[in-house]
Design an enzyme around this catalytic site. Sequence first.
Site, PDB file in Angstrom:
ATOM      1  N   TYR A 158       0.794  -1.092  -0.039  1.00 13.82           N
ATOM      2  CA  TYR A 158      -0.084  -0.171  -0.073  1.00 13.82           C
ATOM      3  C   TYR A 158       0.912   1.184  -0.192  1.00 13.82           C
ATOM      4  CZ  TYR A 158      -3.008   3.385   2.021  1.00 13.82           C
ATOM      5  OH  TYR A 158      -3.913   4.591   2.083  1.00 13.82           O
ATOM      6  N   LYS A 162       0.862   4.229  -2.880  1.00 11.69           N
ATOM      7  CA  LYS A 162       0.719   5.444  -2.545  1.00 11.69           C
ATOM      8  C   LYS A 162       1.831   6.450  -2.762  1.00 11.69           C
ATOM      9  CE  LYS A 162      -3.397   5.378  -1.867  1.00 11.69           C
ATOM     10  NZ  LYS A 162      -4.420   6.203  -2.207  1.00 11.69           N
TER      11      LYS A 162
HETATM   12  N1  LIG Z   1      -8.912   6.365   6.011  1.00 16.45           N
HETATM   13  C1  LIG Z   1      -7.600   6.743   6.050  1.00 16.45           C
HETATM   14  O1  LIG Z   1      -7.246   6.947   7.521  1.00 16.45           O
HETATM   15  C2  LIG Z   1      -6.707   7.321   5.101  1.00 16.45           C
HETATM   16  C3  LIG Z   1      -5.329   7.659   5.343  1.00 16.45           C
HETATM   17  C4  LIG Z   1      -4.819   8.137   4.284  1.00 16.45           C
HETATM   18  C5  LIG Z   1      -4.930   8.034   3.181  1.00 16.45           C
HETATM   19  N2  LIG Z   1      -6.341   7.589   2.708  1.00 16.45           N
HETATM   20  C6  LIG Z   1      -6.626   7.464   1.316  1.00 16.45           C
HETATM   21  O2  LIG Z   1      -7.948   8.141   1.203  1.00 16.45           O
HETATM   22  C7  LIG Z   1      -8.662   7.127   0.373  1.00 16.45           C
HETATM   23  C8  LIG Z   1     -10.114   6.964   0.847  1.00 16.45           C
HETATM   24  O3  LIG Z   1      -9.758   6.300   2.053  1.00 16.45           O
HETATM   25  P1  LIG Z   1     -11.274   5.665   2.617  1.00 16.45           P
HETATM   26  O4  LIG Z   1     -10.612   5.270   3.855  1.00 16.45           O
HETATM   27  O5  LIG Z   1     -12.107   6.916   2.527  1.00 16.45           O
HETATM   28  O6  LIG Z   1     -11.768   4.496   1.811  1.00 16.45           O
HETATM   29  P2  LIG Z   1     -13.044   3.597   1.741  1.00 16.45           P
HETATM   30  O7  LIG Z   1     -13.803   4.110   2.975  1.00 16.45           O
HETATM   31  O8  LIG Z   1     -12.648   2.198   1.625  1.00 16.45           O
HETATM   32  O9  LIG Z   1     -13.778   4.211   0.620  1.00 16.45           O
HETATM   33  C9  LIG Z   1     -13.212   3.767  -0.570  1.00 16.45           C
HETATM   34  C10 LIG Z   1     -14.668   4.179  -1.695  1.00 16.45           C
HETATM   35  O10 LIG Z   1     -13.845   3.543  -2.934  1.00 16.45           O
HETATM   36  C11 LIG Z   1     -14.776   2.455  -3.301  1.00 16.45           C
HETATM   37  N3  LIG Z   1     -13.884   1.540  -4.168  1.00 16.45           N
HETATM   38  C12 LIG Z   1     -13.112   0.702  -3.114  1.00 16.45           C
HETATM   39  N4  LIG Z   1     -12.459  -0.419  -4.025  1.00 16.45           N
HETATM   40  C13 LIG Z   1     -13.294   0.124  -5.376  1.00 16.45           C
HETATM   41  C14 LIG Z   1     -12.903  -0.494  -6.488  1.00 16.45           C
HETATM   42  N5  LIG Z   1     -12.139  -1.651  -6.811  1.00 16.45           N
HETATM   43  N6  LIG Z   1     -13.731   0.093  -7.645  1.00 16.45           N
HETATM   44  C15 LIG Z   1     -14.182   1.094  -7.419  1.00 16.45           C
HETATM   45  N7  LIG Z   1     -14.697   1.836  -6.285  1.00 16.45           N
HETATM   46  C16 LIG Z   1     -13.919   0.956  -5.122  1.00 16.45           C
HETATM   47  C17 LIG Z   1     -15.432   2.027  -2.049  1.00 16.45           C
HETATM   48  O11 LIG Z   1     -16.721   1.483  -2.683  1.00 16.45           O
HETATM   49  P3  LIG Z   1     -17.105   0.095  -2.848  1.00 16.45           P
HETATM   50  O12 LIG Z   1     -16.394  -0.771  -1.997  1.00 16.45           O
HETATM   51  O13 LIG Z   1     -18.703  -0.281  -2.905  1.00 16.45           O
HETATM   52  O14 LIG Z   1     -16.486  -0.205  -4.282  1.00 16.45           O
HETATM   53  C18 LIG Z   1     -15.569   3.382  -1.319  1.00 16.45           C
HETATM   54  O15 LIG Z   1     -16.677   4.139  -2.133  1.00 16.45           O
HETATM   55  C19 LIG Z   1      -7.733   6.253  -0.225  1.00 16.45           C
HETATM   56  O16 LIG Z   1      -6.921   6.508  -1.284  1.00 16.45           O
HETATM   57  C20 LIG Z   1      -6.657   6.386   0.722  1.00 16.45           C
HETATM   58  O17 LIG Z   1      -5.463   5.513   0.590  1.00 16.45           O
HETATM   59  C21 LIG Z   1      -7.086   7.348   3.830  1.00 16.45           C
END
Ligand SMILES: NC(=O)c1ccc[n+]([C@@H]2O[C@H](COP(=O)([O-])OP(=O)(O)OC[C@H]3O[C@@H](n4cnc5c(N)ncnc54)[C@H](OP(=O)(O)O)[C@@H]3O)[C@@H](O)[C@H]2O)c1
Length: 272
Positions: A158, A162
């Site tokens: 991951y 990133k």
């Molecule tokens: N949360 C954190 O602490 C954090 C920290 C640093 C960076 N980030 C970054 O922020 C971003 C979002 O994180 P998050 O925690 O909000 O993620 P999340 O809650 O898992 O949401 C991800 C979204 O993407 C969709 N998704 C996942 N796999 C997919 C696929 N194969 N095709 C199409 N859609 C897909 C999911 O819906 P479905 O499952 O229905 O497809 C969901 O709507 C990521 O890029 C992550 O690296 C997050």
Amino acid sequence: MTPSFQQTYGPWAVVAGASQGIGAAFSQEIARQGVNVIMIARTLAPLEATAQAIRQQFRVQVRTHSLDLATPDLAEQFQAIIQDVEVGLLIYNAAASEIKPYVQSSLDSKLRQLDLNCRGPLTLTSLCGEKMATRGRGGLLLMSSATSLRGTELLVTYAATKAFNTTLAEGLWQELSPKGVHVLGVVAGAIRTPNYENSNPQQNRIHATAQAPETLAQNALARLGRGYPIWFSSWQVRLSELLFSRLLPRSTGIRMLGRITRQLYPNVGDLE
Ligand SMILES: NC(=O)c1ccc[n+]([C@@H]2O[C@H](COP(=O)([O-])OP(=O)(O)OC[C@H]3O[C@@H](n4cnc5c(N)ncnc54)[C@H](OP(=O)(O)O)[C@@H]3O)[C@@H](O)[C@H]2O)c1
């Protein structure tokens, strides 16, 4: 007069990974600023529920599309989705993150993270960026992570994917800014999304600083086009990056981050 958000990034925005967490917050904020939104995720029911809530609040068009962004024919499927609209803003938010020792993670899982986290943003920025550059306006925002800044134990694949996004954003910023296209890589610390909460993080100094997705989305969109290629989501992330990059040898930074990640996930795998 400074052009409005709508004039700069309208008439349509695409949020890839939009049903919950940061992607839902981005969609909401974009709609609030008067730009129509195409929301993409795999599972249609939660995506449509989020979209419906946005439609009820704001007078914009909201479309939903079920699409796996890791699919091999992503370019063809995405082109079909955007064929009748002008995309002024692309947000690539979806990512896969497996928290596991590298040697215990399957090759399939690693390649899936590579497809979704690298091939996906490369494909969508290629398809949207070219048209934006020709038009002389638009915005590309890539969600990256604090783990992108150096290798991270338990998150090896991951973190590497990133790093691709952070570097991709920097290069695109350099090439496309002179053509009027705004580019931003968001280096985020912990954000309280369903995905993050489901990973069962323990209380430590990273968890203590976790932000709301809405705060992240509003602040990130406000930084787009302000002249920086990369934006750190909190002062804690910026400070730790300054400390790690200026004061400590890289190997020490990697070890310290590894220790913090282990404290966050003490029950994950066994590296012995
Ligand atoms: N949360 C954190 O602490 C954090 C920290 C640093 C960076 N980030 C970054 O922020 C971003 C979002 O994180 P998050 O925690 O909000 O993620 P999340 O809650 O898992 O949401 C991800 C979204 O993407 C969709 N998704 C996942 N796999 C997919 C696929 N194969 N095709 C199409 N859609 C897909 C999911 O819906 P479905 O499952 O229905 O497809 C969901 O709507 C990521 O890029 C992550 O690296 C997050």
